[in-house]
Design a protein around this motif. Structure first.
Motif, PDB file in Angstrom:
ATOM      1  N   VAL A  85     131.720  12.527   3.251  1.00  0.00           N
ATOM      2  CA  VAL A  85     130.296  13.185   3.114  1.00  0.00           C
ATOM      3  C   VAL A  85     130.810  14.782   2.123  1.00  0.00           C
ATOM      4  CG1 VAL A  85     128.719  14.893   4.197  1.00  0.00           C
ATOM      5  CG2 VAL A  85     129.232  12.275   5.489  1.00  0.00           C
ATOM      6  N   ILE A  90     128.728  17.998  -5.438  1.00  0.00           N
ATOM      7  CA  ILE A  90     128.451  18.385  -6.589  1.00  0.00           C
ATOM      8  C   ILE A  90     127.064  18.528  -5.304  1.00  0.00           C
ATOM      9  CG2 ILE A  90     126.970  17.214  -8.529  1.00  0.00           C
ATOM     10  CD1 ILE A  90     129.489  15.272  -8.713  1.00  0.00           C
ATOM     11  N   ARG A  91     126.071  19.116  -6.293  1.00  0.00           N
ATOM     12  CA  ARG A  91     124.852  20.115  -5.491  1.00  0.00           C
ATOM     13  C   ARG A  91     123.646  18.965  -5.345  1.00  0.00           C
ATOM     14  NH1 ARG A  91     122.534  25.606  -8.091  1.00  0.00           N
ATOM     15  NH2 ARG A  91     124.221  27.434  -6.787  1.00  0.00           N
ATOM     16  N   ALA A  92     122.921  18.475  -4.310  1.00  0.00           N
ATOM     17  CA  ALA A  92     122.301  17.306  -4.253  1.00  0.00           C
ATOM     18  C   ALA A  92     121.644  17.364  -5.220  1.00  0.00           C
ATOM     19  CB  ALA A  92     121.741  17.448  -2.471  1.00  0.00           C
ATOM     20  N   TYR A  93     121.113  18.298  -5.701  1.00  0.00           N
ATOM     21  CA  TYR A  93     120.099  18.203  -6.548  1.00  0.00           C
ATOM     22  C   TYR A  93     120.576  17.341  -8.078  1.00  0.00           C
ATOM     23  CZ  TYR A  93     116.866  19.677 -10.735  1.00  0.00           C
ATOM     24  OH  TYR A  93     116.173  19.350 -11.431  1.00  0.00           O
ATOM     25  N   ILE A 155     118.990  17.539  14.558  1.00  0.00           N
ATOM     26  CA  ILE A 155     119.116  17.123  13.211  1.00  0.00           C
ATOM     27  C   ILE A 155     119.560  16.328  12.485  1.00  0.00           C
ATOM     28  CG2 ILE A 155     120.251  19.483  13.003  1.00  0.00           C
ATOM     29  CD1 ILE A 155     123.391  17.974  13.044  1.00  0.00           C
ATOM     30  N   GLY A 156     118.636  16.264  11.393  1.00  0.00           N
ATOM     31  CA  GLY A 156     118.067  14.718  10.461  1.00  0.00           C
ATOM     32  C   GLY A 156     119.920  14.840   9.499  1.00  0.00           C
TER      33      GLY A 156
ATOM     34  N   ASP B  76     124.945  23.471   0.105  1.00  0.00           N
ATOM     35  CA  ASP B  76     124.667  22.233  -1.601  1.00  0.00           C
ATOM     36  C   ASP B  76     125.734  21.118  -1.252  1.00  0.00           C
ATOM     37  OD1 ASP B  76     125.085  25.193  -3.902  1.00  0.00           O
ATOM     38  OD2 ASP B  76     123.572  24.413  -3.103  1.00  0.00           O
ATOM     39  N   ASN B  78     125.434  19.118   1.822  1.00  0.00           N
ATOM     40  CA  ASN B  78     124.632  18.397   2.919  1.00  0.00           C
ATOM     41  C   ASN B  78     125.832  18.340   4.132  1.00  0.00           C
ATOM     42  OD1 ASN B  78     122.999  17.543   1.156  1.00  0.00           O
ATOM     43  ND2 ASN B  78     123.734  16.055   0.414  1.00  0.00           N
ATOM     44  N   PRO B  81     122.679  21.335   8.311  1.00  0.00           N
ATOM     45  CA  PRO B  81     121.727  20.240   8.340  1.00  0.00           C
ATOM     46  C   PRO B  81     120.377  21.828   7.270  1.00  0.00           C
ATOM     47  CG  PRO B  81     122.613  20.623   9.947  1.00  0.00           C
ATOM     48  CD  PRO B  81     124.256  21.391   8.839  1.00  0.00           C
ATOM     49  N   HIS B  82     119.328  21.142   7.415  1.00  0.00           N
ATOM     50  CA  HIS B  82     118.060  20.637   6.096  1.00  0.00           C
ATOM     51  C   HIS B  82     117.367  22.784   6.899  1.00  0.00           C
ATOM     52  CE1 HIS B  82     118.358  18.918   2.711  1.00  0.00           C
ATOM     53  NE2 HIS B  82     118.788  18.482   3.329  1.00  0.00           N
ATOM     54  N   LYS B 108     118.331  32.387  -3.434  1.00  0.00           N
ATOM     55  CA  LYS B 108     119.385  31.254  -3.485  1.00  0.00           C
ATOM     56  C   LYS B 108     119.582  30.856  -2.306  1.00  0.00           C
ATOM     57  CE  LYS B 108     123.470  30.455  -5.914  1.00  0.00           C
ATOM     58  NZ  LYS B 108     124.555  30.263  -5.980  1.00  0.00           N
ATOM     59  N   ARG B 109     119.396  29.021  -1.630  1.00  0.00           N
ATOM     60  CA  ARG B 109     119.599  29.107  -1.442  1.00  0.00           C
ATOM     61  C   ARG B 109     118.758  29.288   0.943  1.00  0.00           C
ATOM     62  NH1 ARG B 109     124.765  30.028  -1.374  1.00  0.00           N
ATOM     63  NH2 ARG B 109     125.721  28.257  -3.189  1.00  0.00           N
ATOM     64  N   VAL B 133     116.302  29.370  -6.666  1.00  0.00           N
ATOM     65  CA  VAL B 133     117.687  28.684  -6.881  1.00  0.00           C
ATOM     66  C   VAL B 133     117.921  28.122  -5.481  1.00  0.00           C
ATOM     67  CG1 VAL B 133     120.237  29.114  -7.785  1.00  0.00           C
ATOM     68  CG2 VAL B 133     118.386  30.343  -8.452  1.00  0.00           C
ATOM     69  N   SER B 134     117.867  26.780  -6.271  1.00  0.00           N
ATOM     70  CA  SER B 134     118.875  26.227  -4.479  1.00  0.00           C
ATOM     71  C   SER B 134     117.734  26.332  -3.441  1.00  0.00           C
ATOM     72  CB  SER B 134     120.183  25.996  -4.192  1.00  0.00           C
ATOM     73  OG  SER B 134     120.897  25.471  -5.669  1.00  0.00           O
ATOM     74  N   GLU B 136     114.302  25.359  -1.075  1.00  0.00           N
ATOM     75  CA  GLU B 136     113.249  24.069  -0.414  1.00  0.00           C
ATOM     76  C   GLU B 136     112.159  24.936   0.366  1.00  0.00           C
ATOM     77  OE1 GLU B 136     115.475  21.496   0.986  1.00  0.00           O
ATOM     78  OE2 GLU B 136     116.548  22.716   2.618  1.00  0.00           O
ATOM     79  N   GLU B 160     117.150  24.408 -10.547  1.00  0.00           N
ATOM     80  CA  GLU B 160     117.848  23.179  -8.990  1.00  0.00           C
ATOM     81  C   GLU B 160     116.638  23.377  -7.944  1.00  0.00           C
ATOM     82  OE1 GLU B 160     121.795  23.409  -9.282  1.00  0.00           O
ATOM     83  OE2 GLU B 160     121.279  22.142 -11.228  1.00  0.00           O
ATOM     84  N   GLU B 162     114.226  21.672  -4.819  1.00  0.00           N
ATOM     85  CA  GLU B 162     113.442  20.273  -4.079  1.00  0.00           C
ATOM     86  C   GLU B 162     112.020  21.241  -3.351  1.00  0.00           C
ATOM     87  OE1 GLU B 162     117.318  18.031  -4.122  1.00  0.00           O
ATOM     88  OE2 GLU B 162     115.024  17.550  -4.096  1.00  0.00           O
ATOM     89  N   CYS B 188     112.827  21.831 -12.917  1.00  0.00           N
ATOM     90  CA  CYS B 188     112.838  21.130 -11.749  1.00  0.00           C
ATOM     91  C   CYS B 188     111.592  20.101 -11.315  1.00  0.00           C
ATOM     92  CB  CYS B 188     113.402  21.541 -10.509  1.00  0.00           C
ATOM     93  SG  CYS B 188     112.541  23.354  -9.925  1.00  0.00           S
TER      94      CYS B 188
END
Lengths: 265, 572
Positions: A85, A90-93, A155-156, B76, B78, B81-82, B108-109, B133-134, B136, B160, B162, B188
């Protein structure tokens, strides 16, 4: 602790699944049903995610012979992307944009400038759609990471669908994610399952799981019915669902069970 | 004691823009603290949970520009968790409530919502600049609110992120009266763009200097835009493919020649290599070129382009360029300061990958190189030593072997000596990312030599607690330490607990620290938040202190445990 032995690791090439060929759908998960059904592999500490092929009423599943997803540690199936994982970092984007790299026609490809020009010339539309560079003219999908949730786990996760070429490797990856979450890179090829206690809880009498996905129309579908390529264009997100949650299970879920399944995850 | 009235001191302080210097000023005496805090306009908060919005506003009521960072860096990739956190809404709400005259917000983030964007657009009359930046959590509806309501908007910069594209006409929402745009970056975004609205917007923005387009903007629109805005300094191209025999393409050729101010090019999110010669005329003045999102340009076209970019200072490229291509960079771009080489095929056995040879060539040709991000198939100690010798000016050095534990490809040894050479030679090194086969020895070198090091990223490295201890003991200026999949445990974690209050944060995942160790740390250091992220069922793990912790993130804070943590995040 000794440094891991030097090993030139060959990344396995993804097993390409040509469009139209049904991928094998024996999706094993690292759990067993306490005692009862699902223990096709006797003594194995694994249960299975049920898929379309398990349901005799399933229409159009031209399944090939039963070829079990390898249960060997280290993974027989070449999960091209999910061995570690978050590596390479690298950034997911940016990872998602690599989808475009893979699909975009290369300059060496035989696409004449005239052909390409045609789609752009002509009347000035107010709006332009992107992604018409695909050879077959389909709008490119920015499929990359889709969300995966599993019933009972708050958590997903996200899985990169483009790292897979068939259902098999996807299922393997999901197993790794949800049932062997602490998997580390062990270069002798043996998976180190660090969370032994947690997976043994799963081993004791949890229900079997079903792998489903939500398609563009908002319906929850059983994984495995359609060819992989078609699945990629339809899928919005995945859910590993308890079979007990599924009402009147069939490859296509009924209206009522759809409503049930639209609970916020 | 002040010899001058406050206004004079304030005027003097106006010349001090660096926040580090301002922090120092505020420590001199109470009077200076007071004057400084009322005159501070820009505040940078590297961890949004280190402080609360209320305390920010209490101390700096005159703040005009706020920078906030949320999730830890490894998010960045994964590893987080989001919905872990980093919600910006409470900040916006607090600033709005206190009637702060906010003009600029840089995030950022963080998790940004449409509600938040709408609130910004309605609460801050002089709002000028939004940089995300980054991030979502928001959609183009939120952007529409910003466009519609921020009458003096100068900068909308989306990097960048989402973004859920609702295909609304957010570009149309800029009123006709909006003529203040200086910088617009929507590269983006994934959805369709109203070309006519975009052209009109550009036409009425005489101050526009930076424009980065999304993939949906075709070449003919680009041509029309450039006609209106030949003053552009920074351009991000969306789609760049067209019939080269067409009138549109020929118009583009003439138009581009007039863009004499162009210094920075990026994008080419969709590109036909045979169209690239159109930009040759402006290559000679380019200082920044980012082709890392440009799919499928063959190495030969890349080198044709780069040969002309003799003033290049920054280059972001894909590894399709190959070692030979990097040789061309080395001989053409003598002014190069920053190089990033991204993998085009992160999982495969990349034929197009670069090796240590490319990096050595660069080091020979580009002595001014100070910032590197290099994804490569393989590396050797010998190469790193040469690089260290040729380029002693590195501030940021990030090397990533695609196989995280790959040894020196010619000797099969760990890469300890190579990285050791880098830290010894580059006395100004502030950021370092390691990869490849590495033992405790590399950390010994880092602890000994990396005196200016502020950020260190470690993955799959080291043999024992000694490794981590070398770093914690030796790197006096370390601020951010992030470690994954390395055999560091409680002994290293607990040796010097006070150290963590001198740092912004520490991340450790898949290491050997246990729940008990983390609890001990949390107990000793009340001004740290020690957060554990629990993947599966919390109940069992709660009682077993001997269990290894999957993910731990700790950071110093003045405001105690956060209240917005999801239920799988425990603050011990």
């Amino acid at each position: 602790m000794e440094p891991p032995p030097a090993r030139g690791r060959d990344s396995a090439a993804p097993k390409l699944d040509t469009a139209g060929e049904e991928a094998e759908l024996e999706l094993g998960l690292g759990l067993s049903v306490g005692g009862g059904g699902g223990g096709e592999r006797a003594g194995a500490k694994r249960g299975r995610i049920l898929t379309a092929r398990d349901f005799p009423s399933s229409v159009g599943t031209k399944r090939a012979a039963d070829e079990a997803v390898s249960q060997e540690p280290g993974g027989g199936s070449p999960t091209s992307g999910s061995q570690v994982v978050g590596w390479p970092p690298i950034r997911a984007y940016r990872m998602n944009s690599l989808v475009n790299l893979a699909k975009a026609p290369r300059a060496e490809d035989d696409i004449s400038p005239n052909e390409k020009g045609k789609s752009k010339d002509g009347s000035e539309d107010k709006t332009r759609t992107s992604g018409k560079s695909d050879v077959d003219g389909r709008e490119q999908k920015h499929i990359g990471f889709v969300k995966v949730n599993m019933d009972g786990i708050p958590i997903g996760r996200k899985v990169d669908l483009n790292a897979h070429a068939c259902y098999e490797t996807l299922a393997q990856a999901l197993e790794d994610m949800f049932f062997r979450p602490a998997k580390t890179v062990d270069l002798t090829g043996v998976e180190e399952n660090r969370q032994v206690k947690k997976s043994s809880k799963l081993l004791n009498g949890c229900s079997e799981f079903v792998l489903t996905y939500e398609d563009k129309e908002g319906d929850w579908m059983l994984i495995g019915d359609v060819p992989w390529g078609m699945f990629l264009t339809a899928v919005k997100r995945l859910r590993i669902m308890r079979t007990s949650e599924v009402n009147g299970i069939a490859p296509r879920f009924q209206q009522t069970s759809e409503r049930q399944m639209r609970k916020p995850i | 004691m002040n010899y001058f009235p406050d206004e004079v001191m304030e005027h003097v302080f106006d010349f001090v823009t660096s926040n580090l210097d301002r922090n120092a000023i505020s420590l001199v005496c109470k009077s200076w603290y007071r004057i400084e805090r009322f005159s501070r306009r820009r505040v940078f908060i590297g961890n949004c949970y280190a402080i609360s919005p209320e305390r920010l506003i209490a101390r700096f009521p005159g703040v005009k520009s706020l920078t906030l960072k949320g999730k830890p860096h490894f998010a960045d990739f994964n590893l987080v968790p989001h919905d872990w956190g980093g919600f910006v809404y409470p900040w916006i709400e607090a600033l709005a409530r206190s009637r702060v005259n906010l003009e600029e917000l840089r995030l950022k983030r963080m998790l940004v919502t449409d509600d938040g964007l709408e609130l910004i657009s309605r609460s801050f009359v002089n709002f000028k600049s939004l940089v995300l930046v980054s991030c979502e959590g928001f959609t183009t509806d939120g952007l529409a609110a910003i466009a519609a309501n921020c009458r003096f908007l100068r900068e909308l910069d989306l990097q960048e992120n989402e973004v859920d594209d609702h295909r609304g006409q957010w570009l149309n929402c800029f009123p006709e009266s909006c003529t203040s745009l200086v910088s617009l970056n929507f590269a983006c975004l994934k959805g369709d763009i109203n070309s006519a609205a975009l052209e009109r917007l550009v036409a009425r923005s005489p101050n526009l200097k930076s424009l980065r387009l999304s993939r949906a903007v075709p070449l003919d629109t680009l041509q029309k835009i450039l006609v209106r805005a030949p003053q552009l300094v920074d351009l991000g191209v969306g789609s760049f493919s067209h019939d080269p025999d067409s009138e549109t393409y020929n118009k583009l050729l003439t138009t581009i020649e007039k863009c004499k101010s162009m210094r920075s090019l990026s994008g080419f999110l969709e590109v036909a290599a045979y169209c690239l010669p159109a930009i040759h005329p402006i290559c000679s003045s380019l200082t920044s070129l980012n082709l890392s999102y440009a799919p499928g340009i063959p190495g030969s076209e890349l080198t044709k382009l780069i040969r002309r970019c003799r003033k290049l200072q920054r280059l972001w490229i894909l590894d399709c360029i190959g070692d030979k291509g990097l040789g061309v960079v080395a001989s053409s771009c003598r002014e190069l300061q920053e190089l990033r080489v991204f993998p085009s095929d992160p999982y495969g056995v990349g034929n197009a990958a670069v090796t240590e040879e490319g990096l050595v060539a660069i080091s020979r040709g580009c002595p001014k190189l100070n910032s590197l991000l290099y994804f490569c198939q393989q590396m050797t100690n010998a190469a790193l030593k040469i690089v260290a010798q040729n380029c002693p000016n590195f501030i940021r050095f990030r090397l990533c072997t695609l196989d995280p534990v790959k040894p020196d490809s010619s000797t099969n040894q760990p890469l300890d000596e190579g990285f050791g050479a880098i830290v010894q030679s580059c006395k100004g090194l502030r950021r370092l990312s390691l990869s490849g086969l590495l033992t405790d020895q590399v950390f010994n070198y880092i602890g000994m030599f990396a005196e200016q090091l502020e950020m260190l990223s470690i993955a799959f490295a080291g043999n024992s607690d000694k490794g981590m201890l070398y770093v914690l003991n030796g790197c006096k200026k370390i601020r951010k330490l992030e470690i994954r999949d390395s055999p560091f445990g409680n002994i290293a974690l607990l040796r010097d607990v006070g150290k963590y209050e001198t740092m912004r944060s520490l991340w450790m995942s898949s290491c050997d620290v246990t729940l008990g160790g983390c609890k001990t740390l949390a107990k000793k250091m009340p001004r740290l938040n020690v957060e554990i992220i629990n993947e599966i069922d919390e109940m069992e793990a709660c009682n077993d202190d001997g269990q290894k912790v999957e993910k731990m993130y700790l950071y110093r804070t003045l405001v105690g445990p956060r209240k917005d943590a999801p239920n799988y995040v425990w603050t011990l």
